[in-house]
Write an enzyme that holds these catalytic residues in place. Structure first.
Site, PDB file in Angstrom:
ATOM      1  N   GLY A 247       0.877  -1.049  -0.137  1.00  0.00           N
ATOM      2  CA  GLY A 247      -0.209  -0.093   0.470  1.00  0.00           C
ATOM      3  C   GLY A 247       0.676   1.244   0.244  1.00  0.00           C
ATOM      4  NE  ARG A 248      -0.990   5.245   3.365  1.00  0.00           N
ATOM      5  CZ  ARG A 248      -1.059   5.706   5.529  1.00  0.00           C
ATOM      6  NH1 ARG A 248       0.020   5.674   5.689  1.00  0.00           N
ATOM      7  NH2 ARG A 248      -2.459   6.103   5.614  1.00  0.00           N
ATOM      8  N   GLY A 249       2.416   3.418  -2.210  1.00  0.00           N
ATOM      9  CA  GLY A 249       3.186   3.379  -2.843  1.00  0.00           C
ATOM     10  C   GLY A 249       3.659   4.130  -3.826  1.00  0.00           C
TER      11      GLY A 249
END
Ligand SMILES: *[C@@H]1O[C@H](CO)[C@@H](O)[C@H](O)[C@H]1NC(C)=O
Ligand SMILES: CC(=O)N[C@H]1CO[C@H](CO)[C@@H](O)[C@@H]1O
Length: 380
Positions: A247-249
């Protein structure tokens, strides 16, 4: 025979290697101040935070893990998966605000993780060789300018607990080059910008290794990779190697009224069970020449604007706004990229000379280039 001579040269004139590019072009950090290696954790802490222009060389891992002892705190269990779901420290009433029904427990954590090293203006922090860096504690830049952080490892910050610490936080700042570093086993964000504006900043050639025993989704992949939420952030994110993250990449924005422009090019994304890019409200993310390999969701369809050309026609359509063709992305054994369909407004954020002038390589060469060049031990 060569050893002492090399060491002497290094000590007297260590400089960051290469030239800051993209948004961080022109950053000089500590410039040609005399390079010095701190002799203790305390000296490193002082040198990073004082108002003296410095080039600080880390010749080993400075281990802060136990430096401030431990504390007991209430934690909650927001995720009920197994094995090894991350727990969340109940700092700032986060558990009661967001997961009021989650089971509670009491845990012991290392206090150093929640107390990052402050980094002042005009600093270069350089790792020497392939094993310089800090452990158990991250770095925090608050409204400081002209900083280079290159070739260091930041690892092992309360990895089992969300809110146990970030690796690099920037809450307001300008002229910052985060290059050739390595991140692994971090509690929360590997890199994050806070609500204050972060401009003229480039994240390049870094390794974000998400391989972890503790994860929010119990898949052995770190979720909290990169988060950019500042008011008016202007960022370049290029040649980075992100793997086994979920996530959050990066995740960009989420705060109404704020906007961020992130030029994200020639990054290599590998083996992700969740999503890479997540552009939320107010954000503009231009993806060019990135390579996604076994990534479930290369770019999440969200409320932000993502321009991610996958064909020559979509790439050519950049010309009208930024004066050059974009470079298409590639995704192999991965979910589809969202393309450009409803997001042509994204390009309005990239009309500056830096974005226009970026030299972006073809995505086909990115996997081998990034694997050979990203992370520590490649420079210095
Ligand atoms: C950083 O360097 C600039 C240029 O020399 C100087 O104007 C500024 O005051 C320095 N900042 C600090 C905090 O020392
Ligand atoms: C130019 C190029 O390589 N384009 C590729 C981008 O990725 C898509 C899949 O998302 C491929 O179909 C394109 O061939």
């Amino acid at each position: 025979m060569l050893g002492p001579l090399v060491a002497l040269c290094f000590a007297s004139s260590a400089l960051a290697v290469g030239t800051p590019f993209g948004q961080a072009a022109g950053t000089t950090g500590g410039g040609n101040a005399k390079a010095a290696t701190p002799s203790s954790l305390t000296e490193l802490t002082t040198w990073l935070s004082d108002s003296t222009t410095r080039v600080i060389v880390l010749d080993k891992i400075f281990d802060f893990t136990s430096s401030e002892g431990t504390a007991r705190i209430t934690a909650c269990e927001p995720w009920t998966c197994s094995p090894n779901a991350q727990l969340a420290l109940d700092t700032n009433s986060w558990c009661s605000n967001y997961y009021p029904n989650a089971a509670k427990t009491t845990v012991t954590y290392n206090k150093a993780g929640l107390n990052p090293l402050k980094v002042g203006s005009n600093k270069t922090l350089l790792g020497k060789g392939s094993n310089g860096g800090i452990k158990g504690k991250g770095l925090k830049i608050t409204g400081a300018n002209n900083i280079i952080i290159q070739n260091i490892k930041i690892t092992d910050i309360n990895a089992q607990y969300v809110w146990g610490g970030d690796a690099i936080q920037i809450d307001g700042g300008s002229g910052i080059w985060i290059d050739h570093n390595y991140f692994q086993n971090i509690a929360r964000q590997m890199v994050v910008t806070g609500y204050n504006s972060v401009t003229k900043t480039t994240f390049s050639n870094n390794v974000f290794n998400g391989d972890t025993a503790y994860s929010a989704l119990c898949n052995g992949q770190h979720y909290w990779v990169a988060l950019f939420t500042g008011k008016g952030d202007q960022l370049t994110f290029a040649y980075n190697y992100l793997y086994k993250t979920s996530g959050r990449g990066p995740h960009v924005s989420g705060t109404s009224g704020y906007s961020q422009n992130v030029h994200l090019y020639n990054n290599y994304f590998v083996s992700m069970d969740g999503h890479a890019i997540d552009a939320q409200v107010g954000s503009r993310v231009l993806l060019e020449g990135n390579y996604f390999n076994k990534v479930k969701i290369p770019a999440q369809r969200s409320t932000g604007q993502t321009y991610a050309p996958v064909s020559d026609a979509e790439a050519s359509a950049c010309s009208a706004t930024i004066g050059r063709k974009c470079v298409p992305n590639i995704s192999i054994s991965s979910g589809a990229l969202p393309g450009v369909a409803s997001d042509s407004g994204t390009l309005q954020g990239f009309k500056d000379s830096i974005s226009k002038g970026a030299s972006v390589m073809a995505a086909s060469g990115v996997g081998s280039y990034v694997q050979a060049n990203a992370g520590v031990g490649k420079v210095n």
